[in-house]
Design a protein around this motif. Structure first.
Motif, PDB file in Angstrom:
ATOM      1  N   SER A   1      -0.011   2.736  -5.169  1.00 31.70           N
ATOM      2  CA  SER A   1       0.100   1.355  -4.716  1.00 31.70           C
ATOM      3  C   SER A   1       0.782   0.532  -5.804  1.00 31.70           C
ATOM      4  N   HIS A   2       1.778   1.102  -6.406  1.00 30.42           N
ATOM      5  CA  HIS A   2       2.517   0.450  -7.475  1.00 30.42           C
ATOM      6  C   HIS A   2       3.705  -0.302  -6.876  1.00 30.42           C
ATOM      7  N   ARG A   3       3.696  -1.623  -6.993  1.00 29.10           N
ATOM      8  CA  ARG A   3       4.824  -2.439  -6.556  1.00 29.10           C
ATOM      9  C   ARG A   3       5.142  -2.194  -5.074  1.00 29.10           C
ATOM     10  N   GLU A   4       4.109  -2.058  -4.255  1.00 34.51           N
ATOM     11  CA  GLU A   4       4.339  -1.580  -2.893  1.00 34.51           C
ATOM     12  C   GLU A   4       4.790  -2.654  -1.924  1.00 34.51           C
ATOM     13  N   ALA A   5       4.595  -3.937  -2.258  1.00 37.09           N
ATOM     14  CA  ALA A   5       4.956  -5.016  -1.343  1.00 37.09           C
ATOM     15  C   ALA A   5       5.854  -6.008  -2.074  1.00 37.09           C
ATOM     16  N   PRO A   6       6.726  -6.705  -1.326  1.00 35.56           N
ATOM     17  CA  PRO A   6       7.714  -7.571  -1.989  1.00 35.56           C
ATOM     18  C   PRO A   6       7.105  -8.603  -2.926  1.00 35.56           C
ATOM     19  N   LEU A   7       6.046  -9.294  -2.527  1.00 36.03           N
ATOM     20  CA  LEU A   7       5.495 -10.340  -3.377  1.00 36.03           C
ATOM     21  C   LEU A   7       4.777  -9.781  -4.595  1.00 36.03           C
ATOM     22  N   ILE A   8       3.943  -8.797  -4.392  1.00 28.93           N
ATOM     23  CA  ILE A   8       3.144  -8.292  -5.510  1.00 28.93           C
ATOM     24  C   ILE A   8       4.017  -7.531  -6.517  1.00 28.93           C
ATOM     25  N   VAL A  28      -1.614   3.510   1.817  1.00 26.82           N
ATOM     26  CA  VAL A  28      -1.562   2.883   3.138  1.00 26.82           C
ATOM     27  C   VAL A  28      -0.490   1.799   3.193  1.00 26.82           C
ATOM     28  N   ASN A  29      -0.548   0.865   2.246  1.00 32.23           N
ATOM     29  CA  ASN A  29       0.423  -0.229   2.311  1.00 32.23           C
ATOM     30  C   ASN A  29       1.828   0.231   1.912  1.00 32.23           C
ATOM     31  N   GLU A  30       1.926   1.352   1.206  1.00 34.33           N
ATOM     32  CA  GLU A  30       3.229   1.856   0.798  1.00 34.33           C
ATOM     33  C   GLU A  30       4.004   2.417   1.981  1.00 34.33           C
ATOM     34  N   ALA A  31       3.346   3.255   2.775  1.00 34.32           N
ATOM     35  CA  ALA A  31       4.086   4.055   3.731  1.00 34.32           C
ATOM     36  C   ALA A  31       3.666   3.904   5.170  1.00 34.32           C
ATOM     37  N   VAL A  32       2.459   3.458   5.405  1.00 28.65           N
ATOM     38  CA  VAL A  32       2.029   3.261   6.784  1.00 28.65           C
ATOM     39  C   VAL A  32       2.460   1.890   7.281  1.00 28.65           C
ATOM     40  N   VAL A  33       2.279   0.891   6.433  1.00 28.48           N
ATOM     41  CA  VAL A  33       2.582  -0.487   6.829  1.00 28.48           C
ATOM     42  C   VAL A  33       4.081  -0.744   6.676  1.00 28.48           C
ATOM     43  N   ALA A  77       7.662  -2.769   6.127  1.00 27.07           N
ATOM     44  CA  ALA A  77       8.021  -3.716   5.072  1.00 27.07           C
ATOM     45  C   ALA A  77       7.698  -5.157   5.452  1.00 27.07           C
ATOM     46  N   GLY A  78       7.913  -5.495   6.699  1.00 26.61           N
ATOM     47  CA  GLY A  78       7.716  -6.868   7.112  1.00 26.61           C
ATOM     48  C   GLY A  78       6.267  -7.317   7.168  1.00 26.61           C
ATOM     49  N   LEU A  79       5.328  -6.367   7.068  1.00 23.44           N
ATOM     50  CA  LEU A  79       3.908  -6.717   7.134  1.00 23.44           C
ATOM     51  C   LEU A  79       3.170  -6.469   5.821  1.00 23.44           C
ATOM     52  N   LYS A  80       3.863  -5.987   4.815  1.00 23.21           N
ATOM     53  CA  LYS A  80       3.185  -5.591   3.575  1.00 23.21           C
ATOM     54  C   LYS A  80       2.518  -6.772   2.870  1.00 23.21           C
ATOM     55  N   ASN A  81       3.193  -7.897   2.772  1.00 19.51           N
ATOM     56  CA  ASN A  81       2.581  -9.053   2.112  1.00 19.51           C
ATOM     57  C   ASN A  81       1.346  -9.521   2.877  1.00 19.51           C
ATOM     58  N   ALA A  82       1.437  -9.519   4.194  1.00 16.72           N
ATOM     59  CA  ALA A  82       0.305  -9.954   5.013  1.00 16.72           C
ATOM     60  C   ALA A  82      -0.873  -9.006   4.866  1.00 16.72           C
ATOM     61  N   PHE A  83      -0.593  -7.708   4.773  1.00 13.12           N
ATOM     62  CA  PHE A  83      -1.674  -6.734   4.602  1.00 13.12           C
ATOM     63  C   PHE A  83      -2.419  -6.987   3.300  1.00 13.12           C
ATOM     64  N   GLN A 107      -5.259  -6.373  14.414  1.00  7.56           N
ATOM     65  CA  GLN A 107      -3.836  -6.393  14.072  1.00  7.56           C
ATOM     66  C   GLN A 107      -3.117  -5.250  14.801  1.00  7.56           C
ATOM     67  N   PRO A 108      -2.630  -5.473  16.013  1.00  9.71           N
ATOM     68  CA  PRO A 108      -2.060  -4.378  16.812  1.00  9.71           C
ATOM     69  C   PRO A 108      -0.845  -3.723  16.173  1.00  9.71           C
ATOM     70  N   ARG A 109      -0.035  -4.476  15.444  1.00 14.07           N
ATOM     71  CA  ARG A 109       1.147  -3.853  14.828  1.00 14.07           C
ATOM     72  C   ARG A 109       0.746  -2.895  13.713  1.00 14.07           C
ATOM     73  N   LEU A 110      -0.289  -3.233  12.973  1.00 14.92           N
ATOM     74  CA  LEU A 110      -0.771  -2.333  11.930  1.00 14.92           C
ATOM     75  C   LEU A 110      -1.391  -1.078  12.540  1.00 14.92           C
ATOM     76  N   VAL A 111      -2.223  -1.273  13.530  1.00 10.98           N
ATOM     77  CA  VAL A 111      -2.871  -0.130  14.172  1.00 10.98           C
ATOM     78  C   VAL A 111      -1.831   0.789  14.802  1.00 10.98           C
ATOM     79  N   GLY A 112      -0.790   0.203  15.357  1.00 10.63           N
ATOM     80  CA  GLY A 112       0.260   1.009  15.965  1.00 10.63           C
ATOM     81  C   GLY A 112       0.947   1.938  14.980  1.00 10.63           C
ATOM     82  N   ARG A 113       1.096   1.491  13.744  1.00 14.94           N
ATOM     83  CA  ARG A 113       1.721   2.341  12.730  1.00 14.94           C
ATOM     84  C   ARG A 113       0.822   3.503  12.340  1.00 14.94           C
TER      85      ARG A 113
END
Length: 481
Positions: free
Chosen positions: A43-50, A298-303, A305-311, A322-328
């Protein structure tokens, strides 16, 4: 798609194969993430903001029954990835405007029943006299030669109760400046380890990054022909670590680890907004959750890119909405990539097995495809099961005996103390993922991928006692000269 509070029954398969599939699939999700900069790991640098805020970037979380104290559980969470050891003069302090939290859900509500919270303050004696972190050899945390040190307070926060301060203003082990400045860093870390009231211990320290993998997985999955393997990309880098070891009764619902042995664990970081002015940054406003980590990858590869910050900002109690997350989760990307590159057919979807391991834990009562009881809070005898909700957490069954011979492939090798039943430092989540995603079962690996990424352990071995994580590296990562 929205998950129901209690999943409906699904056709069952053989339990061992399902467990393997689940655990591998979670780990294997790492394959889907794009490399960036020095790369992305658990989970290193996995989302744009973090990625732009490393001080509060939560990189890995571990939860396991302590191998040398089986009546206790050890929780280890790491922050601040890719620390080049020679990172002076400021090195790598914890943020002083942040909450570093490890959360425990013992009832399966997706909400923390217990939070361990670390907060930090600086003692900076450099002023306008020097730029040095230390102006002489540092043999003890209180030596006057150590010019910058951090103090921390650890609180225990239980739902419905006032916070209890477990440690007040203790000194954290500093960044390891090098052999000349800190000839015995182990001594400093021992001095920084504090006993807790009621049993247990904790430490705040720098450490060698315990995660291990070959990040050339992103180069068309190891070069397109498995030629690019065997190099531990994280070898030589350090992280900041917070570790705590407590009796199992401290984590269990109603303090009874016999009747209620399963807990869900996730770590978070909360930070205040920084108001910038020339030469100054002032924290302002309320604390905001900016990083979150339960199961690795999870946030690296399942979620997407457009939902990573929200996750990263989402509480687990809301995951099922969160249907879009569950769908992935039900239709993951990684198996499709492997099929495209290596021609190995992806398993059929929807992957209800992944849904169970990510969101409910594995138990017959979860109504999922597994026919075994492993690590869902639904196994706890005293909880109100009507309050149970699917939530992404790292679940640990504390009643699983500590094995004397742990296997890095965990459940895939028939070692049920391993991931996804909690996570030990030696669990090789990437190799597990590759196998299970392609349908491996215990004792029956997919031979084309049997060698995995060729990285089977960390660059520096783990220790046999608390906090188990290795001392930080001091040599430069760049050995090119």
């Amino acid at each position: 798609m929205t998950l129901r509070r209690k999943p409906a029954g699904i056709g069952r398969r053989k339990s061992a194969a399902l467990l393997l599939t689940l655990s591998t699939a979670v780990a294997g999700a790492a394959l889907a993430g794009p490399g960036a900069g020095v790369g992305q790991a658990s989970s290193h640098r996995e989302a744009p903001l973090i990625a732009s805020d490393p001080q509060v970037d939560n990189t890995d979380l571990y939860a396991f029954s302590s191998p040398d104290k089986s009546d206790t559980v050890t929780l280890v969470a790491n922050w601040y990835p890719f620390q080049e050891p020679n990172g002076g003069p400021n090195f790598y302090p914890f943020a002083t405007d942040a909450h570093y939290d490890i959360n425990i859900d013992s009832q399966g509500t997706g909400k923390p029943d217990l939070t361990y919270r670390w907060t930090f303050r600086n003692e900076d004696r450099r002023g306008d006299k020097t730029f040095l972190y230390n102006n002489g050899v540092v043999n003890n945390l209180t030596d006057p030669t150590l010019l910058f040190r951090q103090h921390y307070t650890l609180q225990e926060i239980r739902a419905g109760h006032r916070p209890v301060t477990l440690v007040r203003d203790a000194i954290a082990a500093p960044s390891n400046v090098g052999k000349a400045s800190m000839p015995n860093y182990g001594r400093l870390r021992n001095q920084a380890t504090r006993r807790l009231p009621g049993g247990g211990q904790t430490v705040a320290s720098q450490a060698a990054d315990p995660f291990f993998l070959d990040l050339r997985i992103f180069d068309l999955l190891y070069g397109g022909n498995l030629s690019e393997t065997g190099h531990n990309t994280l070898n030589g880098y350090n992280v900041n670590t917070l570790a705590i070891q407590v009796p199992k009764s401290a984590l269990a619902y109603r303090g009874n680890a016999t009747r209620n042995p399963v807990v869900g664990v996730w770590s978070t970081t909360e930070r205040r907004t920084l108001q910038l002015s020339p030469g100054k940054a002032t924290p302002t406003g309320p604390y905001v959750q900016v990083s979150r980590l339960g199961n690795p990858l999870v946030n690296e590869a399942v979620v997407p890119a457009g939902l990573k910050n929200a996750f990263n900002a989402l509480p687990p109690s809301q995951d099922h909405n969160q249907p879009r997350l569950v769908g992935r989760v039900l239709d993951p990307e990684v198996p499709k990539l492997i099929q495209k590159i290596y021609g190995i057919p992806a398993p059929a979807t929807p992957r209800t097995d992944l849904q169970e391991i990510f969101l409910t834990g594995i138990a017959k009562a979860a109504g999922g495809p597994l026919a075994v009881d492993l690590n869902s809070q639904l196994l706890n005898k005293d909880i109100d099961k009507r309050r149970f909700v699917p939530a992404e957490e790292l679940r640990l069954n504390m009643s699983t005996p500590v094995t004397a011979d742990p296997n890095r492939l965990g459940v895939l090798a028939g070692d049920f103390q391993g991931f996804p039943n909690g996570r030990r430092m030696g669990d090789d989540v990437v190799d597990i993922a590759l196998q299970v995603l392609e349908g491996a079962t215990p004792g029956h690996l997919v031979q084309a991928l049997a060698a995995g990424d060729g990285v089977n352990g960390p660059g520096r071995p783990f220790t046999g006692t608390f906090p188990y994580i290795a001392l930080p590296f001091t040599d430069a990562v760049n050995q090119a000269g």
